[in-house]
Design a protein around this motif. Structure first.
Motif, PDB file in Angstrom:
ATOM      1  N   THR A  79      48.288  56.009  63.855  1.00  0.00           N
ATOM      2  CA  THR A  79      47.007  56.186  63.158  1.00  0.00           C
ATOM      3  C   THR A  79      46.551  57.638  63.107  1.00  0.00           C
ATOM      4  O   THR A  79      45.415  57.911  62.720  1.00  0.00           O
ATOM      5  N   VAL A  80      47.435  58.580  63.477  1.00  0.00           N
ATOM      6  CA  VAL A  80      47.003  59.975  63.622  1.00  0.00           C
ATOM      7  C   VAL A  80      47.975  60.929  62.932  1.00  0.00           C
ATOM      8  O   VAL A  80      49.180  60.927  63.208  1.00  0.00           O
ATOM      9  N   ILE A 139      42.931  66.962  62.707  1.00  0.00           N
ATOM     10  CA  ILE A 139      43.500  65.623  62.806  1.00  0.00           C
ATOM     11  C   ILE A 139      42.903  64.764  61.700  1.00  0.00           C
ATOM     12  O   ILE A 139      41.723  64.918  61.355  1.00  0.00           O
ATOM     13  N   ILE A 154      42.522  60.698  60.817  1.00  0.00           N
ATOM     14  CA  ILE A 154      42.689  59.331  61.287  1.00  0.00           C
ATOM     15  C   ILE A 154      42.959  58.431  60.079  1.00  0.00           C
ATOM     16  O   ILE A 154      42.213  58.466  59.094  1.00  0.00           O
ATOM     17  N   SER A 203      42.177  62.198  69.064  1.00  0.00           N
ATOM     18  CA  SER A 203      43.060  61.182  68.501  1.00  0.00           C
ATOM     19  C   SER A 203      42.520  59.772  68.706  1.00  0.00           C
ATOM     20  O   SER A 203      43.148  58.795  68.286  1.00  0.00           O
TER      21      SER A 203
END
Length: 266
Positions: free
Chosen positions: A71-72, A126, A128, A265
């Motif tokens: 998911t990152v 980042i 998501i 994260s």
């Protein structure tokens, strides 16, 4: 495409060159292409490579990224900066033919709060995304161990990849994922070109032998250690003189941000 403001600080004028984010190089007439003088990747060869098509009220741009969890996505702050949304392409060798894709808005961005577009510091973000199904075409890349935080990697070979421009004068778009093996150089060598305000302990630089380098469109993409397949860098800057100038390419040093990555994260 946004253009970087060149350093105004007098202390920064320590060399004959200035760094720019790859996506901020002057447009050559095409939106994307590939790494200069790279090789074409085969299906499943670089399963952690992510393509990122950003949009904003003032236009759009292309960057790369690395899948570090299901998911990152790890990318550069100069890629997420100013964007309202991004379409994430996973498992693609042909840029427009991914195995999976998602579109998420900027609420899913975790941009480093201390990113500085003048010194290029903390150039890391980042994104998501919804959980992806991992396979031979889509998989995560390992982060360095905390124990390796003090490794310089100087002299080691590492692979950069992406869909950046084929050359400084590229006039056609290549849709195929490219990669190149680059040698990590000591920061003291890189500082001779860009100065110590840009090249810090949080930076990794590589030589660009035979005009092989990251370029516009590769921003935010991975630099992976050839020996261990560990992600050590995020594509951040190249020479304002062009990707084929022979001057070093710069990357965010992942080991300097392991705590930040872990915290963001979630």
């Amino acid at each position: 495409m946004k253009f970087l403001i060149v350093f105004a600080l007098a202390l920064a004028v320590v060399s004959a060159d200035v760094p720019v984010h790859p996506k901020d190089l002057p447009a050559s007439g095409v939106p994307e292409g590939r790494i200069t003088n790279g090789k074409t990747a085969t299906a499943g060869q670089i399963p952690y490579q992510v393509g990122l098509s950003f949009s904003s009220s003032s236009g759009g741009w292309w960057c790369g990224g690395s899948l570090i969890e299901s998911t990152v996505v790890l990318t550069a702050a100069h890629c997420t900066s100013g964007a309202s949304a991004v379409t994430v392409y996973l498992g693609a060798t042909q840029r427009t033919n991914p195995k999976q894709s998602f579109t998420v808005n900027s609420s899913n961005f975790r941009q480093h709060s201390s990113y500085n577009s003048l010194t290029l510091s903390n150039d890391i973000s980042i994104i998501i995304i919804p959980a992806v199904s991992l396979s031979s075409d889509i998989n995560t890349v390992a982060l360095p161990a905390v124990a390796s935080s003090y490794s310089t990697y100087s002299g080691d070979n590492a692979m950069a990849s992406g869909w950046g421009l084929t050359s400084d004068k590229a006039t056609a778009v290549s849709s195929n994922l490219q990669y190149a093996t680059l040698k990590v150089i000591d920061n003291s060598v890189c500082q001779k070109t860009y100065g110590s305000l840009t090249v810090t302990s949080k930076t990794i630089c590589t030589a660009t032998t035979d005009a092989t380098s990251t370029c516009s469109g590769d921003s935010g993409g991975p630099l992976v250690l050839s020996s261990s397949k560990v992600l050590i860098g995020v594509t951040s800057f190249v020479s304002s003189k062009g990707c084929e100038s022979g001057n070093p390419a710069g990357f965010v040093r992942v080991t300097s941000y392991l705590d930040w990555i872990k915290a963001n994260s979630k």
